[in-house]
Design a protein around this motif. Sequence first.
Motif, PDB file in Angstrom:
ATOM      1  N   UNK A  41       0.833  -1.206   0.000  1.00 41.19           N
ATOM      2  CA  UNK A  41       0.000   0.000   0.000  1.00 41.19           C
ATOM      3  C   UNK A  41       0.864   1.250   0.000  1.00 41.19           C
ATOM      4  N   UNK A  42       1.908   1.249   0.823  1.00 46.49           N
ATOM      5  CA  UNK A  42       2.803   2.400   0.870  1.00 46.49           C
ATOM      6  C   UNK A  42       3.431   2.661  -0.486  1.00 46.49           C
ATOM      7  N   UNK A  43       3.871   1.605  -1.160  1.00 48.05           N
ATOM      8  CA  UNK A  43       4.540   1.766  -2.452  1.00 48.05           C
ATOM      9  C   UNK A  43       3.617   2.379  -3.497  1.00 48.05           C
ATOM     10  N   UNK A  44       2.329   2.061  -3.417  1.00 51.82           N
ATOM     11  CA  UNK A  44       1.380   2.557  -4.424  1.00 51.82           C
ATOM     12  C   UNK A  44       0.864   3.960  -4.138  1.00 51.82           C
ATOM     13  N   UNK A  45       0.714   4.317  -2.852  1.00 51.97           N
ATOM     14  CA  UNK A  45      -0.051   5.524  -2.546  1.00 51.97           C
ATOM     15  C   UNK A  45       0.638   6.548  -1.655  1.00 51.97           C
ATOM     16  N   UNK A  68      11.698   1.273  -1.103  1.00 50.43           N
ATOM     17  CA  UNK A  68      12.210   1.813  -2.367  1.00 50.43           C
ATOM     18  C   UNK A  68      12.038   0.812  -3.503  1.00 50.43           C
ATOM     19  N   UNK A  69      12.351  -0.439  -3.230  1.00 52.70           N
ATOM     20  CA  UNK A  69      12.221  -1.470  -4.261  1.00 52.70           C
ATOM     21  C   UNK A  69      10.765  -1.659  -4.668  1.00 52.70           C
ATOM     22  N   UNK A 108       6.700   2.145 -10.350  1.00 50.14           N
ATOM     23  CA  UNK A 108       7.071   3.334 -11.115  1.00 50.14           C
ATOM     24  C   UNK A 108       7.009   4.612 -10.315  1.00 50.14           C
ATOM     25  N   UNK A 109       7.184   4.507  -8.991  1.00 46.51           N
ATOM     26  CA  UNK A 109       7.066   5.667  -8.114  1.00 46.51           C
ATOM     27  C   UNK A 109       8.309   5.832  -7.259  1.00 46.51           C
TER      28      UNK A 109
END
Length: 380
Positions: free
Chosen positions: A193-197, A219-220, A226-227
Amino acid sequence: MSLTFHWFLPTNGDSRHVVGGGHGTPATPSGRDRPPTVAYLSQIARAAEDLGFVGALTPTGAWCEDAWLTTAMVSQHSERLKFLVAFRPGFVSPTLAAQMAATFQRQSGGRLLLNVVTGGESHEQRAYGDFLDKDARYRRTGEFLHIVRALWEGGTVDLAGEHLRVEEARLARVPDPVPQVYFGGSSPVAGEVAARYADVYLTWGEPPAQVAEKIAWIRELAAEEGRTVRFGIRLHVITRDTSAQAWAEADRLLAGFDPQTVRSVQAGLARSESEGQRRMLALHGGSRDGLEIHPNLWAGIGLVRGGAGTALVGSHEEVAERIREYHTLGIEEFVFSGYPHLEEAYWFGEGVLPRLAAQGLWRHPHTPRPQQAAQVPFAS
C-alpha cells in the motif's frame, strides 16, 4: 535539501512525566497533568511554528481527542504550522474524507497533511464497528486511497472493490494544494500500500541498520510501481546542553514508571497485531536494563507507551549527529515529541536546529515572529 522537522500535539494530555497510551492501551493518569485543551495545544503549535517546525502530528484512537476536530480548532490559533492529521480509513467514507481534506485546506490556507493509520488492533477497531482483520484493513486502505487520490485529481470515481463501493463520486472543489499522504506499516501488505499511494513512508525509531532495511524494502516496492517515496522517522527526543543532563532527564522519567503500570501496558501491547509494535517491543523486551539500543537511542519510552517508543537522548551535538546518521540512510523528515511538549520543543528548537543550520542541513522555513518587548512603564 533542507531537512523537514515536525513536532507533536499531545491530544492525550501532557506532563513532565511520560504519558502512556496508544495501540489499544489507555492514556496513563499523567495525561491529566496538562489536559489537551485548545489553549494549551495552541501554545505548543505557536512555539513549534516559531522555532521552525513545519508541521505537528496528532494521533488517532480511543486514547486521545479526535484529530480532525482538534486540529481544525488549533489551526485558528496558529498561522503557518501544518497539521499531520492521523485518521483511520475504516471510520469514514473515502468521498467524505476527500471532501473534509479539501475543506480543511481551504479553511486553513493549505496546512493539512494526512497520516493514514490502518489500525493494528482488532479489539480497538471492533469498538468502532470495524470487524475486518488486519490484512483486510490494509486492502481496504488501498481502495480508500485509490478513491481519494482520484477525487483530489478532479475525477469522477466509480469503484466496486472488495471492501468499498462508490458510484459517480466527485468533489465540487478539489483541495489546493493536494495534501501529502504519510503512511507507515511493517507488514508485507502494508509495504504494498505504501509503495502505491504514500508520498512519505514513516517508520518508528528503530536502530539505523533496521531503518536502512525498511528504506531499501519500500524503495524497491515503489520502483516496481514506477514511483518514488520520501522517508520519515517518528521519535521522541531528550536534548540538553550536556549529555549528562540529557541522560539524567531520561533516568528521571524512567524512575517515574510505576512497575504495575509497566506490566499492565506491556501485557496490553503484547496482544497487538501490529508488526511495527512487535518490533518496538523487541527493542526493550519489557526490561529496564540495556535501554540504550544504539548510541543515543533509548527504548525506555516504549515501556509505558504504545506506538513510537524510542527517543534520541544526548547533548545537542550528539542528537544532531544521530539525525545526520539517519539522514545518510535516506530519512528526510523527522517527527519528534518530548515531555512536556512545550518545553521540549524549545530545547530541541533552540539547541539542535541551529547546529543543523550551521552545517547546511536545515533552514528555518519561515521568518520567525519578532518577540514582543516587555512593556516597562517610564519612571516619573
